[in-house]
Design a protein around this motif. Structure first.
Motif, PDB file in Angstrom:
ATOM      1  N   ALA A 353      64.117  43.965  47.912  1.00 58.89           N
ATOM      2  CA  ALA A 353      64.918  44.850  47.068  1.00 58.89           C
ATOM      3  C   ALA A 353      64.442  46.281  47.242  1.00 58.89           C
ATOM      4  O   ALA A 353      63.233  46.541  47.360  1.00 58.89           O
ATOM      5  CB  ALA A 353      64.820  44.437  45.609  1.00 58.89           C
ATOM      6  N   CYS A 354      65.370  47.223  47.255  1.00 63.66           N
ATOM      7  CA  CYS A 354      65.041  48.651  47.286  1.00 63.66           C
ATOM      8  C   CYS A 354      64.782  49.101  45.847  1.00 63.66           C
ATOM      9  O   CYS A 354      65.580  48.819  44.948  1.00 63.66           O
ATOM     10  CB  CYS A 354      66.179  49.442  47.911  1.00 63.66           C
ATOM     11  N   ILE A 355      63.690  49.809  45.609  1.00 68.63           N
ATOM     12  CA  ILE A 355      63.314  50.179  44.245  1.00 68.63           C
ATOM     13  C   ILE A 355      63.518  51.663  43.969  1.00 68.63           C
ATOM     14  O   ILE A 355      63.109  52.153  42.903  1.00 68.63           O
ATOM     15  CB  ILE A 355      61.837  49.798  43.969  1.00 68.63           C
ATOM     16  N   ASP A 356      64.156  52.387  44.887  1.00 68.34           N
ATOM     17  CA  ASP A 356      64.445  53.810  44.683  1.00 68.34           C
ATOM     18  C   ASP A 356      65.909  53.984  44.349  1.00 68.34           C
ATOM     19  O   ASP A 356      66.788  53.533  45.103  1.00 68.34           O
ATOM     20  CB  ASP A 356      64.080  54.627  45.919  1.00 68.34           C
ATOM     21  N   ASP A 357      66.183  54.653  43.242  1.00 65.13           N
ATOM     22  CA  ASP A 357      67.548  54.833  42.775  1.00 65.13           C
ATOM     23  C   ASP A 357      68.354  55.676  43.760  1.00 65.13           C
ATOM     24  O   ASP A 357      67.860  56.677  44.285  1.00 65.13           O
ATOM     25  CB  ASP A 357      67.533  55.506  41.399  1.00 65.13           C
ATOM     26  N   GLN A 358      69.613  55.239  44.028  1.00 65.66           N
ATOM     27  CA  GLN A 358      70.577  55.931  44.885  1.00 65.66           C
ATOM     28  C   GLN A 358      70.112  56.048  46.337  1.00 65.66           C
ATOM     29  O   GLN A 358      70.574  56.908  47.071  1.00 65.66           O
ATOM     30  CB  GLN A 358      70.884  57.328  44.326  1.00 65.66           C
ATOM     31  N   GLN A 359      69.182  55.203  46.747  1.00 64.59           N
ATOM     32  CA  GLN A 359      68.761  55.140  48.145  1.00 64.59           C
ATOM     33  C   GLN A 359      69.075  53.738  48.673  1.00 64.59           C
ATOM     34  O   GLN A 359      69.245  52.788  47.893  1.00 64.59           O
ATOM     35  CB  GLN A 359      67.267  55.451  48.292  1.00 64.59           C
ATOM     36  N   TYR A 360      69.117  53.612  49.979  1.00 64.42           N
ATOM     37  CA  TYR A 360      69.486  52.346  50.606  1.00 64.42           C
ATOM     38  C   TYR A 360      68.446  51.978  51.668  1.00 64.42           C
ATOM     39  O   TYR A 360      67.819  52.855  52.279  1.00 64.42           O
ATOM     40  CB  TYR A 360      70.865  52.433  51.260  1.00 64.42           C
ATOM     41  N   ILE A 361      68.310  50.688  51.876  1.00 64.59           N
ATOM     42  CA  ILE A 361      67.453  50.174  52.950  1.00 64.59           C
ATOM     43  C   ILE A 361      68.306  49.306  53.865  1.00 64.59           C
ATOM     44  O   ILE A 361      69.001  48.392  53.409  1.00 64.59           O
ATOM     45  CB  ILE A 361      66.282  49.352  52.381  1.00 64.59           C
ATOM     46  N   GLY A 362      68.260  49.598  55.170  1.00 67.71           N
ATOM     47  CA  GLY A 362      69.005  48.831  56.156  1.00 67.71           C
ATOM     48  C   GLY A 362      68.179  47.682  56.704  1.00 67.71           C
ATOM     49  O   GLY A 362      67.002  47.865  57.048  1.00 67.71           O
ATOM     50  N   CYS A 363      68.789  46.501  56.782  1.00 71.74           N
ATOM     51  CA  CYS A 363      68.073  45.303  57.210  1.00 71.74           C
ATOM     52  C   CYS A 363      68.900  44.547  58.250  1.00 71.74           C
ATOM     53  O   CYS A 363      70.109  44.379  58.081  1.00 71.74           O
ATOM     54  CB  CYS A 363      67.808  44.368  56.025  1.00 71.74           C
ATOM     55  N   ALA A 364      68.237  44.098  59.294  1.00 71.77           N
ATOM     56  CA  ALA A 364      68.826  43.201  60.288  1.00 71.77           C
ATOM     57  C   ALA A 364      67.978  41.932  60.334  1.00 71.77           C
ATOM     58  O   ALA A 364      66.847  41.897  59.823  1.00 71.77           O
ATOM     59  CB  ALA A 364      68.895  43.855  61.656  1.00 71.77           C
ATOM     60  N   GLU A 365      68.512  40.904  60.947  1.00 77.21           N
ATOM     61  CA  GLU A 365      67.826  39.609  60.939  1.00 77.21           C
ATOM     62  C   GLU A 365      66.454  39.693  61.584  1.00 77.21           C
ATOM     63  O   GLU A 365      65.510  39.044  61.148  1.00 77.21           O
ATOM     64  CB  GLU A 365      68.691  38.569  61.646  1.00 77.21           C
ATOM     65  N   GLY A 366      66.318  40.508  62.621  1.00 76.85           N
ATOM     66  CA  GLY A 366      65.042  40.610  63.310  1.00 76.85           C
ATOM     67  C   GLY A 366      64.106  41.643  62.726  1.00 76.85           C
ATOM     68  O   GLY A 366      63.008  41.850  63.260  1.00 76.85           O
ATOM     69  N   ASP A 367      64.506  42.310  61.625  1.00 75.23           N
ATOM     70  CA  ASP A 367      63.669  43.363  61.035  1.00 75.23           C
ATOM     71  C   ASP A 367      62.516  42.818  60.218  1.00 75.23           C
ATOM     72  O   ASP A 367      61.616  43.566  59.851  1.00 75.23           O
ATOM     73  CB  ASP A 367      64.520  44.281  60.154  1.00 75.23           C
ATOM     74  N   LEU A 368      62.540  41.555  59.864  1.00 81.17           N
ATOM     75  CA  LEU A 368      61.447  40.939  59.113  1.00 81.17           C
ATOM     76  C   LEU A 368      61.153  39.585  59.727  1.00 81.17           C
ATOM     77  O   LEU A 368      62.062  38.774  59.934  1.00 81.17           O
ATOM     78  CB  LEU A 368      61.822  40.780  57.642  1.00 81.17           C
ATOM     79  N   PHE A 369      59.897  39.338  60.036  1.00 83.98           N
ATOM     80  CA  PHE A 369      59.520  38.029  60.574  1.00 83.98           C
ATOM     81  C   PHE A 369      58.114  37.672  60.122  1.00 83.98           C
ATOM     82  O   PHE A 369      57.322  38.537  59.711  1.00 83.98           O
ATOM     83  CB  PHE A 369      59.616  38.006  62.108  1.00 83.98           C
ATOM     84  N   VAL A 370      57.844  36.388  60.177  1.00 83.60           N
ATOM     85  CA  VAL A 370      56.503  35.882  59.879  1.00 83.60           C
ATOM     86  C   VAL A 370      55.697  35.925  61.165  1.00 83.60           C
ATOM     87  O   VAL A 370      56.116  35.380  62.192  1.00 83.60           O
ATOM     88  CB  VAL A 370      56.559  34.449  59.326  1.00 83.60           C
ATOM     89  N   ARG A 371      54.562  36.572  61.095  1.00 82.54           N
ATOM     90  CA  ARG A 371      53.715  36.676  62.284  1.00 82.54           C
ATOM     91  C   ARG A 371      52.734  35.508  62.304  1.00 82.54           C
ATOM     92  O   ARG A 371      51.829  35.413  61.482  1.00 82.54           O
ATOM     93  CB  ARG A 371      52.972  38.017  62.281  1.00 82.54           C
ATOM     94  N   MET A 372      52.941  34.625  63.265  1.00 83.56           N
ATOM     95  CA  MET A 372      52.061  33.480  63.410  1.00 83.56           C
ATOM     96  C   MET A 372      50.809  33.894  64.182  1.00 83.56           C
ATOM     97  O   MET A 372      50.591  35.082  64.446  1.00 83.56           O
ATOM     98  CB  MET A 372      52.806  32.350  64.113  1.00 83.56           C
ATOM     99  N   GLU A 373      50.006  32.923  64.542  1.00 84.10           N
ATOM    100  CA  GLU A 373      48.764  33.227  65.257  1.00 84.10           C
ATOM    101  C   GLU A 373      49.074  33.879  66.606  1.00 84.10           C
ATOM    102  O   GLU A 373      49.890  33.371  67.376  1.00 84.10           O
ATOM    103  CB  GLU A 373      47.963  31.942  65.470  1.00 84.10           C
ATOM    104  N   ASP A 374      48.421  35.018  66.874  1.00 89.31           N
ATOM    105  CA  ASP A 374      48.662  35.742  68.119  1.00 89.31           C
ATOM    106  C   ASP A 374      48.166  34.944  69.321  1.00 89.31           C
ATOM    107  O   ASP A 374      47.206  34.160  69.226  1.00 89.31           O
ATOM    108  CB  ASP A 374      47.954  37.101  68.102  1.00 89.31           C
ATOM    109  N   ARG A 375      48.843  35.146  70.436  1.00 89.82           N
ATOM    110  CA  ARG A 375      48.402  34.586  71.701  1.00 89.82           C
ATOM    111  C   ARG A 375      47.903  35.703  72.595  1.00 89.82           C
ATOM    112  O   ARG A 375      48.067  36.885  72.299  1.00 89.82           O
ATOM    113  CB  ARG A 375      49.537  33.814  72.369  1.00 89.82           C
TER     114      ARG A 375
END
Length: 549
Positions: A353-375
């Protein structure tokens, strides 16, 4: 920089492959039968049938020893023609490449070095594969050395396969050597302070959905007027949410780590400037839909909006989370276990959720991911080169097959055109076919070529349907446009999608090369085109009647 791997539907790809094979087989058989009638008259059907029987025999009764002998001869010919000069040129570029890459990227010092190595290998080895495969067989035919081979007890199919194996062996040998030198060069040239960028993140992506400012479900989020519709936007201080559902998480690995790491690359959209030094912020809520448990993370996080290409922001959620169900004075804090209470059968739901009034946050499917163990970086580098190896085999197969029925210059032009179309035009054709499918589903998007011309001349917009008063002209326009789209569908089916083979974007930006999004498509595309190309090369070489020239 976040990278979302392309989707690849194996079942749909296999279905399209079967349809394309059946269609091409019918067209080829019809053309062959018509040609036999034209050249042999009444005896044409018998000759046509005998040719098919001999072709089936030659393609199924192969001798590995003869194929190996032809492949060995092909490698010796390539060595005598200085085919390995490409490798020496590659080493020369390594020697002087570091002079120009010392400070090319201040934020990602390792990026230009990795990109340089992968790009040079991609172009030079493709050039080598085209030249040796397209010019080898025509040169043998011109020198009449092929005539001594076809008169021996060797099948034309074995000649084609042996040539492909031999040329592939030459190119892959050069790839192996240059890959080793490239890896050593990267390790030596990347600055010491940037060594931590030589990693391979393993992202676990989720599916994205939205809630509108009134809390209603939405597939696309709010439209803020951005021409690029890649991201949907959520409004600040409203019920708008971006919801990711991560399925099939490796809970055992996450438990072992004792935490879960998210990485994000959201985009901020401001309706007013406000305090430009203060970034737009968002808040995360973890949800278990089964138990209806909602755990808001009290800390808020900034959207890195003041950099052109910032590093991904890391959000670390510990295994034990303190939260309050209400913010009333004196409310007791509770503790939720991330793995027992929030992750349900390997599934985790995350609300942003965006917590700033009258502002917007753009999101795409690949913009957030769970980072598993690095290789390790080496594993990603090897996978990228394996993908390049399959591409080189495909290029060699196309070049060898085309050289069976045309001369060297034409074969080179044809193979190069296939690579260009597979990298550049394929996406355009794929988008055109997708638009036509959406149009058939009732979404008017402007139509095809003739309909678009009509709209331009009359000043008609793309969202309105064609007027019914056009009468028969409307039917003619739509039928002709549909014919063009059908041709594009055929073109898409017979041209390899080379975009899957370019994996340097993963390695250069610190990601592991995904199996389902890159390696598996590369393997299936190469195998899917290899066998039809061998059959086409066999019949093309069969029709040349070399021993009579």
């Amino acid at each position: 920089m976040s990278i979302e791997p392309p989707s690849f539907d194996v079942a749909a790809a296999l279905l399209n492959w079967v349809i394309a094979i059946v269609a091409c087989s019918i067209i080829g058989l019809a053309a062959g039968f018509a040609g036999s009638l034209a050249y042999r008259g009444t005896s044409g059907p018998r000759v046509f049938w005998n040719t098919l029987k001999r072709g089936f025999r030659d393609l199924t009764r192969l001798s590995l020893s003869r194929i190996g002998a032809i492949a060995s001869l092909t490698i010796k010919e390539a060595i005598s023609r200085k085919a390995f000069v490409i490798g020496l040129l590659f080493l020369l570029l390594f020697m002087f490449g570091g002079w120009f890459l010392s400070s090319s990227d201040a934020e990602k010092p390792a990026l230009p070095y990795i990109t340089f190595v992968m790009t040079i290998m991609y172009f030079l080895l493709n050039l080598m594969a085209i030249l040796i495969s397209c010019w080898g067989l025509p040169a043998d035919i011109k020198a009449k050395s092929m005539h001594t081979v076809v008169t021996k007890p060797v099948r034309r199919s074995e000649i084609v396969i042996g040539r492909i194996v031999g040329y592939s062996g030459v190119v892959l040998s050069v790839l192996a050597v240059t890959s080793i030198f490239g890896y050593v060069w990267i390790q030596r040239q990347v600055p010491q302070q940037a060594k931590d960028q030589l990693i391979a993140r393993v992202p676990a992506y989720g599916s994205l959905s939205f809630l509108t400012r009134t809390g209603q479900p939405s597939e696309t989020g709010t439209n803020v007027g951005d021409i690029w519709e890649y991201r949907g936007y959520i409004e600040g201080l409203s019920k708008a949410r971006a919801i990711w559902k991560f399925d099939n998480l490796d809970t055992a690995e996450l438990r072992k780590r004792g935490e879960i790491r998210f990485e994000q690359k959201f985009e901020a959209f401001r309706t007013y400037k406000g305090d430009i030094e203060e970034q737009t912020r968002y808040q995360i809520t973890l949800v278990n839909p089964t138990t209806k448990l909602r755990v808001p993370i009290e800390k808020s996080y900034p959207v890195a909006e003041h950099k052109q290409d910032p590093e991904l922001s890391v959000v670390v959620i510990p295994g034990e989370i303190e939260y309050q169900e209400s913010y009333e004075v004196g409310a007791n804090a509770k503790v939720a276990n991330l793995f027992d209470d929030l992750i349900d059968n390997g599934s985790l739901t995350v609300e942003v959720a965006c917590i700033d009034d009258q502002q917007y946050i753009g999101c795409a499917e690949g913009d957030l991911f769970v980072r598993m163990e690095d290789r390790s970086f080496l594993s990603s580098y090897l996978k990228a080169n394996i993908g390049l190896a399959f591409m080189l085999v495909l290029v060699v197969s196309i070049g060898t097959t085309s050289s069976c029925f045309v001369k060297g210059p034409v074969s080179t032009l044809l193979t190069g055109s296939m690579i260009i179309m597979g990298n550049v035009i394929y996406e355009f054709v794929n988008e055109a076919v997708k638009q036509q499918q959406e149009r058939q589903d009732g979404k008017v998007i402007g139509g095809g070529m003739l309909e678009s011309i009509y709209r331009l001349v009359t000043g008609m917009n793309q969202t309105s349907p064609l007027p019914d008063n056009l009468g028969i002209a409307k039917d003619i326009i739509e039928r002709l446009d549909q014919t063009v789209f059908n041709i594009l569908f055929v073109v898409r089916s017979v041209i390899p999608d080379f975009t899957f083979f370019s994996m340097n974007k993963y390695t250069a930006n610190g990601y592991d090369v995904p199996w389902t999004g890159a390696l598996l498509p590369s393997i299936l595309i190469t195998l899917g085109f290899l066998f039809p190309l061998i059959i086409l090369g066999y019949f093309s070489l069969q029709l040349r009647e070399l021993e009579h020239k």
